[in-house]
Design an enzyme around this catalytic site. Structure first.
Site, PDB file in Angstrom:
ATOM      1  N   ARG A   1       6.511  66.302 -49.404  1.00  0.00           N
ATOM      2  CA  ARG A   1       6.802  66.483 -47.977  1.00  0.00           C
ATOM      3  C   ARG A   1       8.058  67.338 -47.808  1.00  0.00           C
ATOM      4  NH1 ARG A   1       5.553  60.365 -45.624  1.00  0.00           N
ATOM      5  NH2 ARG A   1       3.450  60.234 -46.521  1.00  0.00           N
TER       6      ARG A   1
ATOM      7  N   ARG B   1      14.962  59.534 -49.444  1.00  0.00           N
ATOM      8  CA  ARG B   1      14.128  60.564 -48.791  1.00  0.00           C
ATOM      9  C   ARG B   1      14.065  61.788 -49.698  1.00  0.00           C
ATOM     10  NH1 ARG B   1      12.460  60.670 -43.605  1.00  0.00           N
ATOM     11  NH2 ARG B   1      13.937  59.023 -43.084  1.00  0.00           N
TER      12      ARG B   1
ATOM     13  N   GLU C   1      11.814  51.072 -44.611  1.00  0.00           N
ATOM     14  CA  GLU C   1      10.359  51.066 -44.782  1.00  0.00           C
ATOM     15  C   GLU C   1       9.956  51.267 -46.239  1.00  0.00           C
ATOM     16  OE1 GLU C   1       6.638  54.018 -43.880  1.00  0.00           O
ATOM     17  OE2 GLU C   1       8.290  54.045 -42.436  1.00  0.00           O
TER      18      GLU C   1
ATOM     19  N   SER D   1       3.560  51.452 -44.878  1.00  0.00           N
ATOM     20  CA  SER D   1       3.083  51.586 -43.514  1.00  0.00           C
ATOM     21  C   SER D   1       1.571  51.417 -43.554  1.00  0.00           C
ATOM     22  CB  SER D   1       3.454  52.961 -42.951  1.00  0.00           C
ATOM     23  OG  SER D   1       3.213  53.046 -41.575  1.00  0.00           O
TER      24      SER D   1
ATOM     25  N   ARG E   1      10.641  53.966 -53.174  1.00  0.00           N
ATOM     26  CA  ARG E   1      11.349  52.994 -52.336  1.00  0.00           C
ATOM     27  C   ARG E   1      11.363  51.612 -53.010  1.00  0.00           C
ATOM     28  NH1 ARG E   1      11.801  54.351 -46.615  1.00  0.00           N
ATOM     29  NH2 ARG E   1      12.419  56.553 -46.614  1.00  0.00           N
TER      30      ARG E   1
END
Length: 484
Positions: free
Chosen positions: A312, A327, A399, A402, A446
């Site tokens: 990403r 990130r 997070e 999801s 994560r």
């Protein structure tokens, strides 16, 4: 008309995905809208006119501007224009056919001048051709505009404008949280294990990439293998999927056209004449495996799992989460995907979320589950539950998964159908669109961060969670080297 519709859709300012405007800016301009139920409503041009008010209400509930909601009316107008052009084309073709037959009869009879009739045939053919061309333009415009509309919302999704309005459903392990300022961040802990080398990553690939070494790299691999084994034990079929996908695959799952700036395009490669992209998530190749196909009802449910790197660009995150592994442009993730009978959608989505939560409990990681509100739920989702894990270094929940239910939003875009079994009332049932859903089970990077921070020792070592020890040769502690 096209410029007007595009401008209206560009005004859509809701979150509709993982990339959102800053919260303060959104809160200043977005009202909170309630909306009617969308049960039984589909995002399709054929029935849009009958449900325009509901669709507009859901666009507004997500945080869309009034101009974006007005694009729904523009779509209705486009579809009416398409229908009018189709009638014009069909009428012209019928006239051409009738006149051509008349010419044939006249020529057989002989003696009659057919030049005038031939002229009328040519005029009818030209009218049909022009209408066909205009209809193709209108259909392309309407299709693009429809693809830019977000999914309708499930009744489980609460009203709200941003993350502040999300609803905490449950918490686990609150008493296990390490509270206080004495706990180290994951990057310090990993560096202390000689397992994190950001300078080397920067030399090789630039910012937002990571090089992991030794025990930290092994811990990352252990997490991925544990996640895969747990998913397989629950009936998910493990898939090794392509990391490069076509533009149409991303359109099918909803990352395109809205989020192209967040994708990595492969400049020197194409797929059947389309642009190619690195996958932002394994959701894309997994959900698209049966695009354009018609399955048997007995094929459902389909349960898939894959561990892949994800890529990403993080175009909207400049200056955010620049420290450590939170990130990254490239990160590992184990993805869970289901394709199910619509009647089973809600139950299967709840089961998928529970599958992800169980992983956190087995790793002894404190977490909470949040139902995302209308202004925070993803573009393709009808409803979404985020799982946030406690990070002692930040003294905050972040997070880690999801879990989203898409309904038939993606299957319609992919033209994926299934044929229901015949019943007494319907002996030849028409194909239907299955429901799709996905969730991280879990985001490996994560989860690695969470294990390092939640299982840290005062000496800088890491207590290995019991469920991971078989993957690390029985190792119970990752010890910091002397002097660290």
């Amino acid at each position: 008309m096209r410029a007007t519709v595009v401008a209206m859709l560009a005004a859509f300012a809701g979150r509709c995905g993982a990339w959102a405007p800053p919260r303060a800016a959104r809160a200043a301009r977005i009202r909170v809208y309630s909306r009617p139920s969308a049960d039984g409503v589909a995002l399709e041009l054929r029935t849009l006119k009958d449900h325009a008010a509901t669709v507009k209400a859901h666009v507004l509930a997500r945080g869309g501007a009034e101009e974006a909601a007005a694009s729904v009316d523009a779509l209705v107008e486009l579809n009416e224009r398409r229908a009018a052009l189709q009638k014009e084309r069909d009428a012209a073709l019928a006239t051409r056919k009738k006149l051509s037959a008349a010419i044939g009869k006249a020529m057989k009879a002989g003696g009659e001048d057919v030049d005038a009739l031939k002229h009328e045939v040519s005029a009818a053919a030209a009218t049909a051709e022009a209408a066909e061309a205009s209809m193709a333009e209108v259909e392309a415009e309407a299709g693009a505009a429809l693809a830019a509309l977000p999914n309708l919302l499930d009744e489980a999704t609460p009203d709200g404008r941003d993350e502040a309005d999300n609803v905490i459903l449950r918490e686990w392990g609150a008493d296990l949280r390490k509270i206080g300022e004495d706990f180290r961040w994951h990057d310090d802990l990993a560096a202390g294990l000689n397992g994190f080398d950001p300078e080397a990553a920067s030399r090789v690939a630039g910012a937002r990439f990571a090089v992991l070494r030794g025990p930290v790299a092994r811990l990352e691999r252990a997490l991925a293998n544990f996640f895969l084994d747990e998913a397989r034990a629950k009936g998910y079929d493990e898939i090794s999927a392509p990391l490069v996908v076509a533009r149409s695959a991303l359109e099918g799952t909803g990352q395109l056209p809205k989020f192209e700036d967040d994708l990595f395009r492969v400049a020197n490669h194409g797929v059947r004449g389309e642009d190619a992209f690195l996958i932002p998530t394994a959701e894309v190749p997994l959900t698209n495996l049966w695009r354009g196909e018609t399955l048997a009802e007995s094929d459902l449910p389909i349960k898939l799992v894959a561990h892949t790197p994800c890529f990403r660009a993080e175009a909207g995150s400049y200056g955010r989460d620049t420290r450590g592994l939170i990130r990254q442009h490239q990160f590992g993730k184990v993805e869970l995907v289901k394709i199910v009978n619509p009647a089973d959608g809600a139950a299967e989505a709840a089961a998928l979320t529970e599958d992800a939560e169980e992983l956190l409990r087995k790793l002894e990681l404190p977490y909470r589950a949040l139902q995302l509100c209308a202004g925070d739920v993803g573009f393709s989702a009808r409803q979404c539950v985020d799982l946030e894990v406690w990070l002692p270094g930040q003294q905050a929940y972040r997070e880690v998964s999801s879990c989203s239910l898409m309904g038939d939003f993606q299957s319609r875009r992919m033209n994926l159908r299934y044929k229901p079994k015949p019943t007494a009332d319907e002996k030849k049932p028409r194909p239907k669109f299955p429901h799709t859903m996905n969730g991280s089970g879990l985001a490996v990077g994560r989860a690695l961060v969470a294990v390092l921070e939640n299982h840290q020792r005062p000496d800088g070592g890491i207590d290995v969670p019991e469920v991971l020890r078989p993957y690390l040769g029985g190792l119970e502690v990752l010890d910091a080297p002397p002097g660290k």
